[in-house]
Motif scaffolding. Structure first.
Motif, mmCIF file in Angstrom:
data_model
loop_
_atom_site.group_PDB
_atom_site.id
_atom_site.type_symbol
_atom_site.label_atom_id
_atom_site.label_comp_id
_atom_site.label_asym_id
_atom_site.label_seq_id
_atom_site.Cartn_x
_atom_site.Cartn_y
_atom_site.Cartn_z
ATOM 1 N N ASP A 109 -0.003 -5.917 2.891
ATOM 2 C CA ASP A 109 -0.643 -4.745 3.470
ATOM 3 C C ASP A 109 -1.522 -5.186 4.641
ATOM 4 O O ASP A 109 -2.120 -6.273 4.604
ATOM 5 C CB ASP A 109 -1.507 -4.030 2.409
ATOM 6 C CG ASP A 109 -1.945 -2.645 2.861
ATOM 7 O OD1 ASP A 109 -2.920 -2.123 2.300
ATOM 8 O OD2 ASP A 109 -1.302 -2.077 3.779
ATOM 9 N N ARG B 141 -3.636 -8.454 3.055
ATOM 10 C CA ARG B 141 -3.562 -8.856 1.657
ATOM 11 C C ARG B 141 -2.283 -9.661 1.473
ATOM 12 O O ARG B 141 -1.204 -9.209 1.838
ATOM 13 C CB ARG B 141 -3.528 -7.587 0.788
ATOM 14 C CG ARG B 141 -3.328 -7.809 -0.705
ATOM 15 C CD ARG B 141 -4.537 -8.429 -1.349
ATOM 16 N NE ARG B 141 -4.642 -8.118 -2.763
ATOM 17 C CZ ARG B 141 -4.261 -8.921 -3.757
ATOM 18 N NH1 ARG B 141 -3.725 -10.085 -3.493
ATOM 19 N NH2 ARG B 141 -4.433 -8.554 -5.004
ATOM 20 N N VAL C 101 -7.408 -11.852 0.175
ATOM 21 C CA VAL C 101 -7.542 -10.859 1.251
ATOM 22 C C VAL C 101 -8.234 -11.574 2.399
ATOM 23 O O VAL C 101 -9.131 -12.396 2.181
ATOM 24 C CB VAL C 101 -8.385 -9.621 0.872
ATOM 25 C CG1 VAL C 101 -7.567 -8.616 0.135
ATOM 26 C CG2 VAL C 101 -9.624 -9.967 0.130
ATOM 27 N N GLU D 226 -2.150 -3.453 -2.178
ATOM 28 C CA GLU D 226 -2.735 -2.895 -0.964
ATOM 29 C C GLU D 226 -4.209 -3.249 -0.901
ATOM 30 O O GLU D 226 -4.786 -3.753 -1.864
ATOM 31 C CB GLU D 226 -2.553 -1.377 -0.945
ATOM 32 C CG GLU D 226 -1.100 -0.973 -0.760
ATOM 33 C CD GLU D 226 -0.898 0.529 -0.858
ATOM 34 O OE1 GLU D 226 -1.897 1.279 -0.896
ATOM 35 O OE2 GLU D 226 0.272 0.948 -0.912
ATOM 36 N N CYS D 227 -4.802 -2.962 0.248
ATOM 37 C CA CYS D 227 -6.221 -3.271 0.427
ATOM 38 C C CYS D 227 -6.865 -2.109 1.169
ATOM 39 O O CYS D 227 -6.166 -1.282 1.767
ATOM 40 C CB CYS D 227 -6.395 -4.582 1.195
ATOM 41 S SG CYS D 227 -5.460 -4.630 2.733
ATOM 42 N N THR E 209 -9.520 -4.383 -3.224
ATOM 43 C CA THR E 209 -8.097 -4.558 -3.486
ATOM 44 C C THR E 209 -7.873 -4.606 -4.989
ATOM 45 O O THR E 209 -8.807 -4.801 -5.757
ATOM 46 C CB THR E 209 -7.561 -5.842 -2.815
ATOM 47 O OG1 THR E 209 -6.138 -5.875 -2.932
ATOM 48 C CG2 THR E 209 -8.125 -7.090 -3.477
#
Lengths: 235, 447
Positions: free
Chosen positions: B286, B299, B304, B343-344, B355
């Motif tokens: 993401d 991510r 992250v 996802e973040c 996240t």
């Protein structure tokens, strides 16, 4: 040895996942297939390098065992003997053993090259010929559709069959796209063809050696490679 | 009769088991709109559910700001591509809201192949007093009509109507992984594994291809596009991430086909961390621009990273999400978890990033204080108005009470999709088939 086993296990898993990803809803995922093939390649490289190391250590033994004409069975049996006995084919795909034998042959030819003359393309095809002639006879018939030539109808001699198959594979690959990943077939084929093209072996004698029955390991290897190949072609 | 006999034999206990999940109910995307008033979720069954925040009322202060279901509709249906003999899943991959331009709300929802523009409108009045029709809409007997009246609008129960205004189909050969609305509010882009297309919101029968990384020979394929997004302010800039862990910032002014990036953001791999799975875990799942537009958040499987648009050589910040999994990559490969795409999200002020992880845990990292917290989204820990307790995963060494060991993590409970309200501290967490909404009250002692 540990690394080799681990690599083998990962290769098995990868092939299994690739095979099953075809049956997923939504079709083949390009990203997933790419990732699987990358892992497969890393595992294979590690496996081969580990194999080379083990084989180099035992170079004297197989060298003595090699005899000119029907030397093919021996390196394989030797390789089988030296390798750890991999998990048997209770698994859904008879992967490790054939893969290993295949690899064994591949790497075997490298260190023992002084004893094995370079393999002409003809003999490669001959090797494939022999292997595929045993297809459909073993228990793996269900996994591999019986391949009658589509473009070149030939009456059955076992020798003719594999050549036809090899050619047909190439023809099919160059045909019109069948789906969103037409050349994924080629990607995987190329990756695995490394196994096949590097395969060493003795020069093929004029008649197909009556050695099919001498090489049980060979049979299973065929199924492995051919399963992969068929998986690829079907995309 | 036969049916009853069969029903008796069927074991219905699974229905009472809360851990049983219908696959169609698994939430596949979560997105707040630009004001945060609406929250949309998409699921694997092709449905979209929109939640609306209740306006704060003095009469019932304890319900202030709660989200309730506003509308539910079937966005996509399963389809079959007859030419390729492939089934097209109805799973909603992404939802993006359009900026609101009138009373109606609009959103884009996409599955693997088709993007749809949905218009959400409210109807709370209806005309009454027609001359020719009665209340039910039946034609009146003309002899009973003695005088003319002007129809008037009378209030009615709120009705939310959703209609598909545009269908953008046949733009993609591969599976669509992301869509992003441009800040010009006229165009948007959709990205699949190898190509990115630019669409105009009003034109459905054509799109421009702006990125194409398909190699001439598919045997040479080494990377795919995994996510893409437009810059929040500069309508000519967009970024796309690849499976190799790199980000490419492209400028549409430079050329029609943006195959050449303007900037390439890539961090060299740490050779000490090399393993079979290095390539898989470095794939970016993401990418999100910060609200300011200055930073990007990416991510990958274990971390992250925050990137500064002005520095291409490495990220400015890297946060470990669950580094204890690094030694377990082989098992995670076996159970397919290594392919999970997390996802973040940024908070409204770009000071905190969030996240998801496994065991229904999600992580937040404060960029200023460098503190991080692990929280859990579960029924037990989420009674209304309860305060979330920080969780900890112990990796050997001293184990505190309530710590979870790595081996007892539940890898089937994964939080892949999270969203943060654009302005307030309200977060939406999708845990398989459940949606959790957590709010940070001003007078709370947490955070």
């Amino acid at each position: 040895m540990e690394a080799q086993k681990e690599a083998q296990r990962i290769m098995t898993m990868s092939v299994w996942k690739m095979y099953h990803s075809r049956m997923q809803r939504g079709g083949l995922r390009l990203h997933r297939s790419l990732q699987l093939s990358l892992v497969m390649r890393s595992a294979r490289e590690l496996y081969l390098s580990a194999k080379v190391e083990t084989d180099e250590a035992e170079l004297a033994f197989p060298a003595a065992a090699l005899a000119p004409a029907s030397s093919l069975p021996q390196p394989m049996t030797v390789a089988e003997a030296e390798a750890d006995s991999p998990p048997r084919a209770e698994e859904t795909i008879p992967a490790p053993e054939p893969m290993e034998t295949q690899e064994a042959r591949e790497t075997e030819s490298a260190p023992a090259c002084s004893h094995l003359p370079p393999v002409p393309q003809r003999s490669l095809k001959a090797n494939r010929k022999r292997r595929s002639s045993t297809l459909g006879q073993g228990g793996e018939a269900g996994l591999v559709p019986s391949k009658k030539a589509r473009l070149e109808e030939e009456t059955a001699p076992a020798e003719g069959k594999a050549e036809v198959e090899a050619e047909d594979l190439e023809k099919r690959q160059s045909q019109v796209e069948e789906g969103p990943f037409p050349s994924l077939a080629r990607v995987l084929q190329k990756r695995f063809s490394g196994i096949l093209s590097n395969t060493g072996g003795p020069p093929k004698p004029t008649a197909p050696p009556p050695s099919c029955e001498l090489k049980p390991g060979c049979r299973q290897a065929d199924n492995m490679i051919n399963i992969l190949v068929r998986t690829v072609v079907a995309f | 009769m036969g049916e009853d006999a069969d029903a008796r034999k069927i074991n219905h206990s699974f229905l009472r088991d809360h851990s049983y999940v219908t696959e169609a109910d698994i939430i596949s995307t979560v997105e707040f709109n630009h004001t945060g008033e609406l929250l949309a979720t998409g699921d694997k069954g092709g449905r979209v559910v929109i939640f609306q925040r209740e306006p704060e009322s003095k009469n019932e202060p304890h319900t202030q700001g709660e989200y309730n279901v506003y509308s539910t509709f079937q966005s996509h249906e399963p389809e079959f591509d007859y030419l390729k003999s492939l089934e097209i899943e109805e799973k909603i991959n992404k939802i993006k809201w359009l900026p609101q331009q009138n009373a109606a709300h609009s959103l884009l929802s996409t599955n693997d192949k088709t993007i749809k523009l949905w218009k959400v409108t409210e109807r709370d009045k209806r005309p009454e007093g027609y001359n020719l029709k009665d209340e039910e809409g039946k034609l009146k007997d003309l002899s009973t009509v003695t005088s003319l009246q002007v129809p008037v609008l009378k209030p009615m129960d709120l009705m939310v109507e959703v209609s598909p205004r545009r269908i953008f189909a046949n733009g993609h050969t591969y599976h669509i992984n992301s869509i992003s609305v441009n800040s010009d509010c006229e165009t948007y882009m959709s990205a699949d594994d190898l190509r990115i297309n630019l669409w105009h919101l009003a034109i459905t029968d054509r799109s421009f291809n702006i990125v194409d990384i398909k190699p001439a020979n598919m045997e040479d394929l080494t990377e795919v596009i995994t996510a893409s997004e437009f810059h929040p302010h500069h309508c000519n800039l967009f970024v796309y991430s690849s499976s190799k862990g790199s980000l490419r910032l492209c400028d549409m002014r430079a050329s029609a086909l943006c195959d050449k990036h303007s900037k390439l953001f890539e961090e060299p791999e740490d050779p000490s961390n090399r393993s079979f799975f290095s390539e898989i875990i470095s794939s970016v799942s993401d990418v999100k621009f910060s609200h300011s537009g200055r930073f990007m958040l990416t991510r990958d499987y274990l971390t992250v990273k925050v990137w500064d648009l002005n520095m291409e050589t490495k990220p400015i910040e890297t946060y470990q999400v669950h580094d204890y999994l690094r030694s377990k990559l082989c098992s995670l490969y076996e159970n397919d978890c290594i392919f999970d795409k997390f996802e973040c999200a940024w908070n409204g002020s770009d000071s905190v990033i969030m996240t998801g992880a496994y065991n229904n845990f999600f992580r937040m990292f404060d960029r200023n204080t460098k503190r991080d917290v692990t929280l859990e989204a579960s029924r037990e820990s989420s009674k209304p108005r309860a305060i979330l307790k920080p969780r900890r995963v112990c990796v050997g060494g001293k184990r505190r009470k309530d710590d979870i060991s790595v081996d007892s993590l539940d890898f089937t409970k994964k939080i892949l999709h999270t969203a943060w309200h654009p302005a307030e501290n309200i977060i939406a967490i999708a845990a398989t088939n459940n949606l959790y909404i957590f709010q940070d009250k001003v007078n709370s002692e947490m955070h």
